[in-house]
Design an enzyme around this catalytic site. Structure first.
Site, PDB file in Angstrom:
ATOM      1  N   HIS A 260       0.777  -1.280  -0.266  1.00  0.00           N
ATOM      2  CA  HIS A 260       0.056   0.423  -0.094  1.00  0.00           C
ATOM      3  C   HIS A 260       0.788   1.319   0.395  1.00  0.00           C
ATOM      4  O   HIS A 260       1.645   1.793   1.035  1.00  0.00           O
ATOM      5  CB  HIS A 260      -0.234  -0.264   0.857  1.00  0.00           C
ATOM      6  CG  HIS A 260      -1.932  -1.567   1.302  1.00  0.00           C
ATOM      7  ND1 HIS A 260      -2.996  -1.766   2.331  1.00  0.00           N
ATOM      8  CD2 HIS A 260      -3.017  -1.188   0.096  1.00  0.00           C
ATOM      9  CE1 HIS A 260      -3.245  -2.362   1.968  1.00  0.00           C
ATOM     10  NE2 HIS A 260      -3.624  -2.483   0.418  1.00  0.00           N
ATOM     11  N   GLU A 263       1.815   3.488   3.044  1.00  0.00           N
ATOM     12  CA  GLU A 263       1.987   3.318   4.587  1.00  0.00           C
ATOM     13  C   GLU A 263       3.570   3.235   4.435  1.00  0.00           C
ATOM     14  O   GLU A 263       4.435   2.472   4.286  1.00  0.00           O
ATOM     15  CB  GLU A 263       1.744   1.942   4.359  1.00  0.00           C
ATOM     16  CG  GLU A 263      -0.418   1.836   5.172  1.00  0.00           C
ATOM     17  CD  GLU A 263      -0.768   0.946   4.494  1.00  0.00           C
ATOM     18  OE1 GLU A 263      -0.045   0.155   4.065  1.00  0.00           O
ATOM     19  OE2 GLU A 263      -1.952   0.602   4.553  1.00  0.00           O
ATOM     20  N   ARG A 315      -3.449   4.846  -2.005  1.00  0.00           N
ATOM     21  CA  ARG A 315      -2.861   3.037  -1.218  1.00  0.00           C
ATOM     22  C   ARG A 315      -2.828   2.676  -2.744  1.00  0.00           C
ATOM     23  O   ARG A 315      -2.143   1.517  -2.550  1.00  0.00           O
ATOM     24  CB  ARG A 315      -4.878   3.118  -0.510  1.00  0.00           C
ATOM     25  CG  ARG A 315      -4.634   1.972  -0.737  1.00  0.00           C
ATOM     26  CD  ARG A 315      -5.812   1.892   0.022  1.00  0.00           C
ATOM     27  NE  ARG A 315      -6.333   0.017   0.242  1.00  0.00           N
ATOM     28  CZ  ARG A 315      -6.413  -0.551   1.090  1.00  0.00           C
ATOM     29  NH1 ARG A 315      -5.960  -0.213   2.249  1.00  0.00           N
ATOM     30  NH2 ARG A 315      -6.663  -1.197   1.407  1.00  0.00           N
ATOM     31  N   HIS A 386       2.224  -3.303   6.936  1.00  0.00           N
ATOM     32  CA  HIS A 386       1.450  -2.526   6.363  1.00  0.00           C
ATOM     33  C   HIS A 386       1.446  -1.668   7.514  1.00  0.00           C
ATOM     34  O   HIS A 386       2.344  -1.763   8.560  1.00  0.00           O
ATOM     35  CB  HIS A 386       0.132  -2.777   6.639  1.00  0.00           C
ATOM     36  CG  HIS A 386       0.374  -3.763   5.418  1.00  0.00           C
ATOM     37  ND1 HIS A 386      -0.820  -3.536   3.934  1.00  0.00           N
ATOM     38  CD2 HIS A 386       0.818  -5.070   5.580  1.00  0.00           C
ATOM     39  CE1 HIS A 386      -1.174  -4.139   3.317  1.00  0.00           C
ATOM     40  NE2 HIS A 386       0.123  -6.238   3.190  1.00  0.00           N
ATOM     41  N   GLU A 460       1.012  -4.316  11.158  1.00  0.00           N
ATOM     42  CA  GLU A 460       0.639  -3.335  10.815  1.00  0.00           C
ATOM     43  C   GLU A 460       1.329  -2.833  12.037  1.00  0.00           C
ATOM     44  O   GLU A 460       1.193  -2.442  13.442  1.00  0.00           O
ATOM     45  CB  GLU A 460      -1.548  -3.014  10.865  1.00  0.00           C
ATOM     46  CG  GLU A 460      -2.515  -3.711  10.158  1.00  0.00           C
ATOM     47  CD  GLU A 460      -2.380  -3.308   9.300  1.00  0.00           C
ATOM     48  OE1 GLU A 460      -1.857  -2.354   9.027  1.00  0.00           O
ATOM     49  OE2 GLU A 460      -2.966  -3.231   8.355  1.00  0.00           O
TER      50      GLU A 460
END
Ligand code: ZN
Length: 497
Positions: A260, A263, A315, A386, A460
Site C-alpha cells: 500500500h 504506508e 493506496r 503495513h 500493521e
C-alpha cells in the site's frame, strides 16, 4: 484519482437491498466513500454503494479534495449525494494536464467514539453523504477524515447526538508538509561517503531505496544478491534482495513492504531490517544467519512514487483507468489468488479496495506469484508490513475462520508482540485478521498460507491513530527497532518448526 474515493456500486433502484444493508458494517475500517453517482443514461436509476465488509488493515479510505466546490452540498437526503467528478476527469474536461499535487488543506482527522451502535449509524449516514471517510479503528473509536467543506455539518451532526469526538489533526496538509523534512548538510555529506543515500531519519524516494539494495549487493556479494522479479505497470523494477550464507539446509523467510503506497513506515522498516542483517551479518545470531532472507521493500513502486510526487494518500497501484471516470489503481492486497473476490473487496475500479479484474491481474502481484512458482527456496514464513493500527494478524483474512495450526500462529504472534513491548513499549494486538478486524479476501498473507507457508502474518505498524499514515520521521527508528526484535522471535520460531 483526486476524487473522493468510490466504492463498488450496484445499479439498483431504491430497494430492499439498501434497507437490508447492516448499518453497523458500514463503519468498519476499509469502508469506501459510497459514491452515489447518478448515471446520465439512467435517470430513474440510482447507483447505490455496495455494503463493504471492511478491510483487514484497520485503515483505508481517504479524504480527497473537493474538486468542484461550486457543487451544492447535499443537506437533506442521505441517500442522495451530489455526483462527483474526479480529479482526472475534471482535468480532461478542462483540457489540463493532471500534474497538480493533491492538496489536503483544511482536511481534518477526528477520533470518534463508536461505543454505541446508534453512534455508528450516525457516522455511516455522514459517510454515505461523502462528508467523512474512515482511516482506522480500535473497536471503541474510529478515525475519520473530514472534508474541509464538511466540518460544520459533521460537527453539528455529532453534537446533536452527543457523540464524543476529538480533533486529532487540525490540518492534514500541514502535517504532510512537516512529515518528511529535508536532510541537513552534514547528513548529505555522510550519504556521499557511505556510497548510498539511505538512512532511517527520512522517508526516501524509490531511487534511494533501490540504490541502497544495489549498493549492498555490490558491497557484500558473498551473501547478498538483488534481482528484479518484474516490472510495475509504469515500468519500474520490483526489486528483491536475498541475504543468505549459502547453507543448503536453510529455511527461507519472505518479507514484503509497501504493498500500500501511502504506508511509508513499511518500506522504511523493511529496509531497516535489511541494513541490520547486511551490515552486521558476521556477528549476527545463528538464527538469523541460518535463514535465507528474501525482501521486497517496495512491492508497489508506482504507487509509492505517486505518494511522493502527487497524492500523499494514494493506496493502490497505478493500473491505468479506463472509461469516463478513468479511476486508476488496483488494491494489490485484494489481488492475490486465494479466495480472490470475496468479502471486503470491490469490483468497482474507483474503489480503494478494488480487487482488479481477476486474481493476479497486476504485474506487481503476478511477479510475487511467479517468484514463488519458480523458486526452490523452502519458505517457512511470509511477513507483509503495513500501517497503521499496531496489529500482528494471521490468516484467515477472507472470512471468519482460522487455519488448523492457529494456536502456533497465535503463540508466535504473542511472543513477537511481547518483544515489541519490551523494546519499544508499544502495544500490538495479536489475532486472526478476520476475527480481530474484518474479512478481506485476496490478501498476500492468505495466499502465502494457502501455499503451506506456516508463519504468515500481516503486521500493521505504528501508530494507533495519532498521526495515522502521516507518521513523522522521528518514529522510523524506534518503530523499526522494536519490529526487528519481533523478527528475531520469528526467526527463532522458524528454526523450531
Ligand atoms: Zn496496508
Amino acid at each position: 484519482m483526486g476524487s473522493w474515493s468510490g466504492t463498488v456500486v450496484l445499479l439498483v433502484t431504491i430497494s430492499a437491498a439498501v434497507l437490508s444493508t447492516p448499518l453497523i458494517n458500514q463503519l468498519q475500517p476499509g469502508q469506501e466513500w459510497p459514491q452515489l453517482v447518478k448515471q446520465p443514461s439512467h435517470e430513474s436509476v440510482e447507483v447505490i454503494s455496495e455494503k463493504s465488509t471492511g478491510e483487514v488493515e484497520g485503515e483505508l479510505v481517504i479524504v480527497k479534495p473537493q474538486v468542484d466546490k461550486t457543487e451544492p452540498e447535499d443537506e437533506g437526503n442521505e441517500d442522495e449525494v451530489t455526483p462527483e467528478i474526479d480529479f482526472k476527469t475534471k482535468s480532461l474536461i478542462e483540457g489540463k494536464e493532471d500534474t497538480q499535487k493533491v492538496d489536503y488543506t483544511g482536511a481534518q482527522l477526528w477520533k470518534v467514539s463508536t461505543q454505541k451502535d446508534g453512534w455508528r449509524i450516525v457516522l455511516s449516514r455522514l459517510r454515505r453523504r461523502n462528508l467523512i471517510s474512515t482511516w482506522g479503528t480500535n473497536g471503541t473509536t474510529i478515525d475519520i477524515l473530514v472534508q474541509p467543506h464538511a466540518i460544520q455539518n459533521v460537527t453539528n451532526a455529532l453534537k446533536r447526538e452527543n457523540i464524543p469526538f476529538d480533533v486529532i489533526i487540525e490540518d492534514l496538509q500541514t502535517r504532510i508538509n512537516q512529515e518528511n523534512p529535508p536532510l541537513d548538510e552534514n547528513e548529505i555529506e555522510l550519504q556521499d561517503r557511505r556510497g548510498h543515500r539511505m538512512n532511517w531519519k527520512q522517508y526516501h524516494r524509490l531511487e534511494d531505496i533501490h540504490g541502497f539494495l544495489d549498493y549492498l549487493a555490490k558491497t557484500y556479494p558473498a551473501i547478498i544478491s538483488v534481482k528484479s522479479i518484474g516490472k510495475s505497470h509504469e515500468g519500474r523494477d520490483i526489486k528483491l534482495l536475498r541475504i543468505s550464507n549459502g547453507n543448503p539446509t536453510n529455511k527461507a523467510v519472505f518479507i514484503d513492504g509497501g504493498i500500500h503506497a501511502r504506508e511509508w513506515i513499511s518500506p522504511a522498516t523493511v529496509t531497516y531490517f535489511i541494513n541490520q542483517f547486511a551490515e552486521n551479518f558476521d556477528v549476527e545470531h545463528d538464527d538469523i544467519k541460518n535463514i535465507d532472507w528474501y525482501f521486497i521493500p517496495v512491492l508497489n513502486p508506482d504507487g509509492y512514487e505517486h505518494t511522493h510526487v502527487r497524492d500523499r494518500l494514494w493506496r493502490k497501484n497505478r493500473r491505468p483507468g479506463s472509461g469516463l471516470r478513468g479511476c486508476a489503481g488496483v488494491d494489490l492486497n485484494r489481488n492475490f489468488g486465494y479466495r480472490w473476490g470475496g468479502k471486503g473487496t470491490s469490483n468497482y475500479p474507483c474503489s480503494e479496495i478494488y480487487r482488479g479484474p481477476r486474481a493476479f491481474s497486476e504485474p506487481e502481484s503476478k511477479a510475487v506469484q511467479e517468484f514463488f512458482q519458480n523458486t526452490a527456496a523452502k519458505f517457512s514464513a511470509y511477513l507483509t508490513y503495513h500501517s497503521y493500527g499496531q496489529y500482528i494478524l494471521y490468516p484467515w483474512g477472507y472470512d471468519n475462520a482460522v487455519p488448523p495450526d492457529h494456536n502456533d500462529l497465535n503463540d508466535v504472534g504473542n511472543n513477537m508482540a511481547q518483544a515489541i513491548k519490551s523494546v519499544g513499549n508499544d502495544n500490538y494486538m495479536v489475532g486472526s485478521s478476520s476475527n480481530l478486524l474484518y474479512p478481506a479476501a485476496g490478501g498476500s498473507d492468505d495466499w502465502a498460507k494457502s501455499l503451506g507457508i506456516k508463519y504468515a502474518y500481516t503486521i500493521e505498524l505504528n501508530d494507533q491513530g495519532t498521526y495515522g499514515f502521516i507518521l513523522p520521521t522521528q518514529y522510523i527508528e524506534p518503530v523499526a527497532k522494536e519490529s526487528l526484535a519481533s523478527l528475531r522471535v520469528l526467526a527463532a520460531a522458524v528454526h523450531k518448526i
